[in-house]
Design a protein around this motif. Structure first.
Motif, PDB file in Angstrom:
ATOM      1  N   ALA A   1       8.341  81.851   2.005  1.00  0.00           N
ATOM      2  CA  ALA A   1       9.029  80.642   2.491  1.00  0.00           C
ATOM      3  C   ALA A   1      10.450  80.564   1.965  1.00  0.00           C
ATOM      4  N   GLY A   2      10.710  81.227   0.845  1.00  0.00           N
ATOM      5  CA  GLY A   2      12.058  81.160   0.302  1.00  0.00           C
ATOM      6  C   GLY A   2      12.233  82.057  -0.912  1.00  0.00           C
ATOM      7  N   VAL A   3      13.499  82.251  -1.273  1.00  0.00           N
ATOM      8  CA  VAL A   3      13.847  83.039  -2.457  1.00  0.00           C
ATOM      9  C   VAL A   3      14.765  82.172  -3.316  1.00  0.00           C
ATOM     10  N   ILE A   4      14.414  82.040  -4.598  1.00  0.00           N
ATOM     11  CA  ILE A   4      15.175  81.164  -5.487  1.00  0.00           C
ATOM     12  C   ILE A   4      15.801  82.010  -6.595  1.00  0.00           C
ATOM     13  N   GLY A   5      17.115  82.031  -6.662  1.00  0.00           N
ATOM     14  CA  GLY A   5      17.811  82.806  -7.689  1.00  0.00           C
ATOM     15  C   GLY A   5      18.202  81.927  -8.856  1.00  0.00           C
ATOM     16  N   ILE A   6      17.803  82.340 -10.062  1.00  0.00           N
ATOM     17  CA  ILE A   6      18.117  81.553 -11.257  1.00  0.00           C
ATOM     18  C   ILE A   6      18.767  82.468 -12.285  1.00  0.00           C
ATOM     19  N   GLY A   7      20.044  82.233 -12.582  1.00  0.00           N
ATOM     20  CA  GLY A   7      20.772  83.075 -13.533  1.00  0.00           C
ATOM     21  C   GLY A   7      22.257  83.020 -13.249  1.00  0.00           C
ATOM     22  N   GLY A   8      22.970  84.053 -13.718  1.00  0.00           N
ATOM     23  CA  GLY A   8      24.406  84.143 -13.468  1.00  0.00           C
ATOM     24  C   GLY A   8      24.682  84.793 -12.115  1.00  0.00           C
TER      25      GLY A   8
ATOM     26  N   LYS B   1      20.253  86.411  -3.178  1.00  0.00           N
ATOM     27  CA  LYS B   1      20.858  86.401  -1.838  1.00  0.00           C
ATOM     28  C   LYS B   1      20.456  87.661  -1.083  1.00  0.00           C
ATOM     29  N   ALA B   2      20.603  88.804  -1.762  1.00  0.00           N
ATOM     30  CA  ALA B   2      20.363  90.084  -1.094  1.00  0.00           C
ATOM     31  C   ALA B   2      18.890  90.216  -0.676  1.00  0.00           C
ATOM     32  N   VAL B   3      17.960  89.797  -1.544  1.00  0.00           N
ATOM     33  CA  VAL B   3      16.534  89.900  -1.198  1.00  0.00           C
ATOM     34  C   VAL B   3      16.226  89.002   0.006  1.00  0.00           C
TER      35      VAL B   3
ATOM     36  N   VAL C   1      15.757  84.505   4.996  1.00  0.00           N
ATOM     37  CA  VAL C   1      14.816  83.420   4.715  1.00  0.00           C
ATOM     38  C   VAL C   1      15.566  82.392   3.847  1.00  0.00           C
ATOM     39  N   TYR C   2      15.014  81.196   3.795  1.00  0.00           N
ATOM     40  CA  TYR C   2      15.604  80.118   2.980  1.00  0.00           C
ATOM     41  C   TYR C   2      15.906  80.639   1.574  1.00  0.00           C
ATOM     42  N   HIS C   3      17.109  80.347   1.073  1.00  0.00           N
ATOM     43  CA  HIS C   3      17.426  80.790  -0.289  1.00  0.00           C
ATOM     44  C   HIS C   3      18.253  79.735  -1.028  1.00  0.00           C
ATOM     45  N   ALA C   4      17.879  79.563  -2.277  1.00  0.00           N
ATOM     46  CA  ALA C   4      18.494  78.533  -3.116  1.00  0.00           C
ATOM     47  C   ALA C   4      18.912  79.158  -4.437  1.00  0.00           C
ATOM     48  N   ALA C   5      19.892  78.534  -5.098  1.00  0.00           N
ATOM     49  CA  ALA C   5      20.381  79.073  -6.374  1.00  0.00           C
ATOM     50  C   ALA C   5      20.462  78.006  -7.439  1.00  0.00           C
ATOM     51  N   VAL C   6      20.180  78.446  -8.663  1.00  0.00           N
ATOM     52  CA  VAL C   6      20.361  77.605  -9.841  1.00  0.00           C
ATOM     53  C   VAL C   6      21.210  78.415 -10.830  1.00  0.00           C
ATOM     54  N   PRO C   7      22.530  78.177 -10.873  1.00  0.00           N
ATOM     55  CA  PRO C   7      23.366  78.942 -11.808  1.00  0.00           C
ATOM     56  C   PRO C   7      23.065  78.571 -13.260  1.00  0.00           C
ATOM     57  N   THR C   8      23.050  79.602 -14.117  1.00  0.00           N
ATOM     58  CA  THR C   8      22.870  79.359 -15.550  1.00  0.00           C
ATOM     59  C   THR C   8      24.082  79.862 -16.326  1.00  0.00           C
TER      60      THR C   8
ATOM     61  N   THR D   1      24.596  85.036   4.277  1.00  0.00           N
ATOM     62  CA  THR D   1      24.465  85.238   2.828  1.00  0.00           C
ATOM     63  C   THR D   1      24.533  83.914   2.060  1.00  0.00           C
ATOM     64  N   VAL D   2      25.246  82.957   2.623  1.00  0.00           N
ATOM     65  CA  VAL D   2      25.495  81.678   1.931  1.00  0.00           C
ATOM     66  C   VAL D   2      24.170  80.957   1.614  1.00  0.00           C
ATOM     67  N   PHE D   3      24.059  80.461   0.401  1.00  0.00           N
ATOM     68  CA  PHE D   3      22.836  79.753  -0.002  1.00  0.00           C
ATOM     69  C   PHE D   3      22.591  78.510   0.857  1.00  0.00           C
ATOM     70  N   ASP D   4      21.313  78.148   1.011  1.00  0.00           N
ATOM     71  CA  ASP D   4      20.941  76.916   1.719  1.00  0.00           C
ATOM     72  C   ASP D   4      20.951  75.709   0.789  1.00  0.00           C
ATOM     73  N   GLN D   5      20.832  75.982  -0.490  1.00  0.00           N
ATOM     74  CA  GLN D   5      20.690  74.879  -1.453  1.00  0.00           C
ATOM     75  C   GLN D   5      21.196  75.326  -2.815  1.00  0.00           C
ATOM     76  N   LEU D   6      21.912  74.422  -3.503  1.00  0.00           N
ATOM     77  CA  LEU D   6      22.287  74.669  -4.897  1.00  0.00           C
ATOM     78  C   LEU D   6      21.723  73.573  -5.776  1.00  0.00           C
ATOM     79  N   VAL D   7      21.305  73.968  -6.961  1.00  0.00           N
ATOM     80  CA  VAL D   7      20.943  72.990  -7.983  1.00  0.00           C
ATOM     81  C   VAL D   7      21.888  73.250  -9.150  1.00  0.00           C
ATOM     82  N   LEU D   8      22.863  72.369  -9.309  1.00  0.00           N
ATOM     83  CA  LEU D   8      23.885  72.552 -10.347  1.00  0.00           C
ATOM     84  C   LEU D   8      23.573  71.631 -11.522  1.00  0.00           C
ATOM     85  N   ASP D   9      23.028  72.218 -12.565  1.00  0.00           N
ATOM     86  CA  ASP D   9      22.615  71.453 -13.737  1.00  0.00           C
ATOM     87  C   ASP D   9      23.382  71.978 -14.957  1.00  0.00           C
TER      88      ASP D   9
END
Ligand code: NAD
Ligand code: ZN
Length: 358
Positions: free
Chosen positions: A94-101, A109-111, A135-142, A170-178
């Motif tokens: 359903a989606g890929v969530i990238g967490i890191g730098g 994004k690539a996956v 597929v849906y992809h979201a990012a959480v930068p650390t 390639t552009v993310f669908d969602q960002l979580v900026l914490d």
């Protein structure tokens, strides 16, 4: 023609925003396609963040190692694992969530792109070669500075070149900026990646492709960088996270310049990471960016950062030539920074002379 820039459509920003990730993902889980793939920097394996990941029983958690910058082979391997995870149900995740730098975000994004596009990720290094939406992809930068959270590229090193998967998909669908998530980055890494943002601003502002959109974003981001690295303060992490975001927006509608063009060559041959590579190069660019380099040195001094020296001393002729080759093909960067007759200004000899000083 003006660029029709595809933006990240959704984001949450704020301290503790990470706690909302589970709810955000819940909306994307459907009855026949519920599994999420988490692509998480393995630096968090034994950290408290590992216990806070909203991983459900149907999900797959992929710890990724970013000691080396992302490679196409690694992306293909991770994509295979992600695909196998839901193959029995005959669906894609359903989606890929990238967490890191920047590295973990680019891997995610690539996956997400390769799940829906056949072949190897190396086949898509370039501009607009991706044919099917991800597929849906979201990012959480650390880690903040690269602007990878807002860019339309996932930078990969392939068998032949270091070049991104550049596409609107390639552009993310969602960002979580914490901002709480970047609090514990070691000071050297914090500085190198933060300076990537600062250099994005300097380069975006000083060139022919700059325009009121990119200027507005870069000026604010540059002010925030100066505040973060010269004054600090309680809001430091919030400010840097916003600077990274705005710096990324700025270069998306302008261009980077001399430092990035040379640093691609340096990193390609020496395997140096993007942030530190930029810092090494920028220190030698006073003639192009006098004010920017002056402030950079003040920031460096304030944080006691020692940059490596003599990196090119032992290179053979073929390696130096390769460095120059990789830099010279970055034509839009040179054109932005030095004008349409850039080839008369940045000759191969001048690039060589700069490299040999590093
Ligand atoms: P990174 O993602 O490579 O991470 C650098 C180091 O910091 C790693 O060891 C990582 O494990 C560690 N780290 C990350 N978050 C941490 C945290 N919260 N605490 C402690 N350690 C942490 O670094 P980066 O500078 O963010 O990204 C560089 C990568 O991004 C390169 O691969 C570069 O090519 C890419 N890049 C992409 C874009 C883009 O637009 N897609 C732009 C610039 C750079
Ligand atoms: Zn950069």
């Amino acid at each position: 023609m003006f660029r029709n820039y595809k933006m990240v459509p959704r984001l949450v920003f704020g301290r503790g925003a990470f706690n909302q990730l589970g709810d955000i993902l819940a909306e994307k889980r459907t009855a026949d396609c519920s599994a999420m793939i988490f692509v998480v920097d393995d630096v968090f394996r034994d950290k408290p963040l590992a216990d806070r990941l909203p991983v459900e029983p149907r999900d797959r958690l992929l710890w990724v190692n970013v000691d080396e910058e992302p490679k196409t082979g690694y992306v293909d391997h991770l994509t295979q694992l992600a695909r196998e995870h839901t193959a029995a149900e005959g669906t894609l995740p359903a989606g890929v969530i990238g967490i890191g730098g920047g590295s973990a975000m680019d891997l995610a994004k690539a996956v997400s792109l390769m799940l829906t596009n056949p072949g190897s990720s190396a086949d898509y290094q370039g501009w607009d070669l991706i044919k099917n939406p991800a597929v849906y992809h979201a990012a959480v930068p650390t880690l903040s500075g690269t602007g990878a959270e807002v860019s339309r590229t996932a930078v990969l090193t392939g068998p032949e070149k270091k070049l991104g998967l550049n596409s609107d998909y390639t552009v993310f669908d969602q960002l979580v900026l914490d901002p709480e998530l970047i609090a514990d980055v070691p000071v050297d890494q914090w500085f190198y990646t933060g300076m990537d943002c600062y250099i994005h601003c300097v380069e975006s502002l000083n060139g022919d492709f700059c325009n009121p959109f990119s200027q507005a974003c870069a000026e604010k981001a540059q002010d925030l960088c100066r505040k973060v690295f010269l004054e600090g303060g309680e809001q430091r992490d919030d400010d840097l996270m916003m600077a990274s975001f705005l710096g990324g927006l700025s270069i998306a509608y302008s261009q980077v310049g001399v430092c990035h063009a040379l640093s691609y060559g340096l990193s390609f041959v020496l395997g140096l990471h993007h942030g530190i590579g930029n810092c090494v190069v920028f220190d030698y660019l006073e003639e192009f960016y006098p004010e920017g380099v002056r402030d950079f040195r003040r920031m460096q001094e304030r944080h006691g950062i020692e940059l490596p020296r003599g990196l090119t001393a032992d290179l053979d002729e073929a390696q130096v030539e390769k460095m120059i080759d990789v830099s010279m093909v970055m034509e839009p960067l040179w054109e932005h920074a030095l004008g349409s007759d850039w080839k008369t200004i940045m000759t191969r000899d001048r690039a060589r002379e700069l490299f040999l000083r590093m």
